[in-house]
Design a protein around this motif. Structure first.
Motif, PDB file in Angstrom:
ATOM      1  N   ILE A  92       9.828   5.007  -4.838  1.00 22.25           N
ATOM      2  CA  ILE A  92      10.565   5.496  -6.010  1.00 22.25           C
ATOM      3  C   ILE A  92      11.350   4.403  -6.733  1.00 22.25           C
ATOM      4  O   ILE A  92      12.001   4.674  -7.730  1.00 22.25           O
ATOM      5  N   GLY A  93      11.248   3.165  -6.238  1.00 20.91           N
ATOM      6  CA  GLY A  93      11.961   2.062  -6.886  1.00 20.91           C
ATOM      7  C   GLY A  93      11.023   1.197  -7.714  1.00 20.91           C
ATOM      8  O   GLY A  93       9.799   1.356  -7.659  1.00 20.91           O
ATOM      9  N   PRO A  94      11.593   0.277  -8.495  1.00 16.85           N
ATOM     10  CA  PRO A  94      10.771  -0.617  -9.328  1.00 16.85           C
ATOM     11  C   PRO A  94       9.818  -1.448  -8.470  1.00 16.85           C
ATOM     12  O   PRO A  94      10.141  -1.805  -7.332  1.00 16.85           O
ATOM     13  N   ILE A  95       8.646  -1.747  -9.029  1.00 15.64           N
ATOM     14  CA  ILE A  95       7.628  -2.513  -8.297  1.00 15.64           C
ATOM     15  C   ILE A  95       7.321  -3.797  -9.065  1.00 15.64           C
ATOM     16  O   ILE A  95       6.946  -3.757 -10.231  1.00 15.64           O
ATOM     17  N   GLN A  96       7.462  -4.926  -8.357  1.00 11.94           N
ATOM     18  CA  GLN A  96       7.102  -6.220  -8.952  1.00 11.94           C
ATOM     19  C   GLN A  96       5.617  -6.491  -8.688  1.00 11.94           C
ATOM     20  O   GLN A  96       5.043  -5.985  -7.715  1.00 11.94           O
ATOM     21  N   SER A  97       5.021  -7.301  -9.541  1.00 10.22           N
ATOM     22  CA  SER A  97       3.584  -7.600  -9.426  1.00 10.22           C
ATOM     23  C   SER A  97       3.208  -8.124  -8.049  1.00 10.22           C
ATOM     24  O   SER A  97       2.136  -7.800  -7.525  1.00 10.22           O
ATOM     25  N   ASN A  98       4.080  -8.943  -7.465  1.00  6.12           N
ATOM     26  CA  ASN A  98       3.728  -9.552  -6.171  1.00  6.12           C
ATOM     27  C   ASN A  98       3.861  -8.570  -4.996  1.00  6.12           C
ATOM     28  O   ASN A  98       3.589  -8.920  -3.853  1.00  6.12           O
TER      29      ASN A  98
ATOM     30  N   ARG B   6       4.234   0.378 -16.089  1.00  8.97           N
ATOM     31  CA  ARG B   6       3.519  -0.702 -16.795  1.00  8.97           C
ATOM     32  C   ARG B   6       2.030  -0.626 -16.493  1.00  8.97           C
ATOM     33  O   ARG B   6       1.631  -0.365 -15.355  1.00  8.97           O
ATOM     34  N   ALA B   7       1.225  -0.900 -17.512  1.00 10.27           N
ATOM     35  CA  ALA B   7      -0.229  -0.902 -17.339  1.00 10.27           C
ATOM     36  C   ALA B   7      -0.656  -1.936 -16.299  1.00 10.27           C
ATOM     37  O   ALA B   7      -1.550  -1.680 -15.484  1.00 10.27           O
ATOM     38  N   LYS B   8      -0.017  -3.093 -16.315  1.00 14.97           N
ATOM     39  CA  LYS B   8      -0.382  -4.166 -15.377  1.00 14.97           C
ATOM     40  C   LYS B   8      -0.215  -3.702 -13.927  1.00 14.97           C
ATOM     41  O   LYS B   8      -1.084  -3.953 -13.081  1.00 14.97           O
TER      42      LYS B   8
END
Length: 228
Positions: free
Chosen positions: A80-86, A103-105
């Protein structure tokens, strides 16, 4: 001092009363127990009391708990928290749900990295409903574009919307905010077959959220006590 099992029971009763007051079926709202910063022993106590849905805010912490409790195969883990690309690979490999897609990415990476032996990853798009700079999520006017990107991805299942409304709103602002969310959710629910989840409502606004169509409320402190 109340046990975790007793506090869970109080949360269930509170949800039942709110669904009754909203003239909705009692089983129409799920409880997500938010276990961030809490030890595995607390989650085990909640599990022994019959609870199965748990929410984590931090990827690394969540993955460590999932691995430690992997013998409890019927737990449903929600990021439920923000997700970084890595961190997308870890999320794709371990969680059952992502509620914070914005985000689409990130969507494309989760789709590519979801292991073939696992069912599609359930996703909610996070909407920044009050346009707060401090919060993740997309503004409502960007929702159609992201839905169009996420919906066809084969290893994701778009299940609904998640939001964290502004804290300490007055009654009028709260009504306006939750009505907007309810309307957005209703619009996509009629268009998309798996779109069945509106994740909104925390300890302070459970009743108002359920009155406005929430299907999942997220409660942490009232179950596990103050954060460490």
């Amino acid at each position: 001092m109340q046990t975790i099992a007793e506090r869970l029971q109080s949360a269930y009763v509170r949800i039942e009363q709110a669904t009754d007051n909203a003239h909705r079926p009692r089983n129409s709202v799920k409880l997500l127990a938010v276990s961030k910063t809490k030890p595995v022993s607390d989650i085990s106590q909640a599990y022994e009391a019959g609870h199965r849905l748990f929410g984590e805010n931090y990827v690394q912490e969540g993955v460590e708990k999932i691995i430690q409790l992997q013998q409890l195969s019927d737990i449903e883990w929600h990021m439920i928290g923000p997700i970084q690309s890595n961190k997308t690979k870890l999320v794709a490999e371990h969680f059952d749900w992502v509620q914070s897609l914005d985000r689409a990415k990130i969507a494309r990476r989760l789709n590519e990295q979801r292991p073939a032996n696992l069912p599609p990853l359930n996703c909610c798009i996070q909407v920044n409903i009050n346009d707060e700079a401090s919060k993740s999520g997309i503004p409502p006017n960007q929702l159609p574009e992201l839905v169009e990107i996420v919906e066809p991805l084969p290893h994701l299942t778009l299940r609904g919307l998640m939001a964290i409304p502004k804290a300490n709103m007055d009654a009028v602002e709260q009504e306006t905010t939750l009505s907007m969310l309810e309307e957005l959710f209703g619009e996509y629910r009629t268009k998309l077959s798996n779109f069945d989840t509106l994740s909104v409502g925390m300890s302070d606004d459970v009743e108002a959220a359920i009155q406005h169509g929430s299907t999942m409320v997220r409660i942490g402190t009232a179950i596990f006590g103050a954060r460490n």
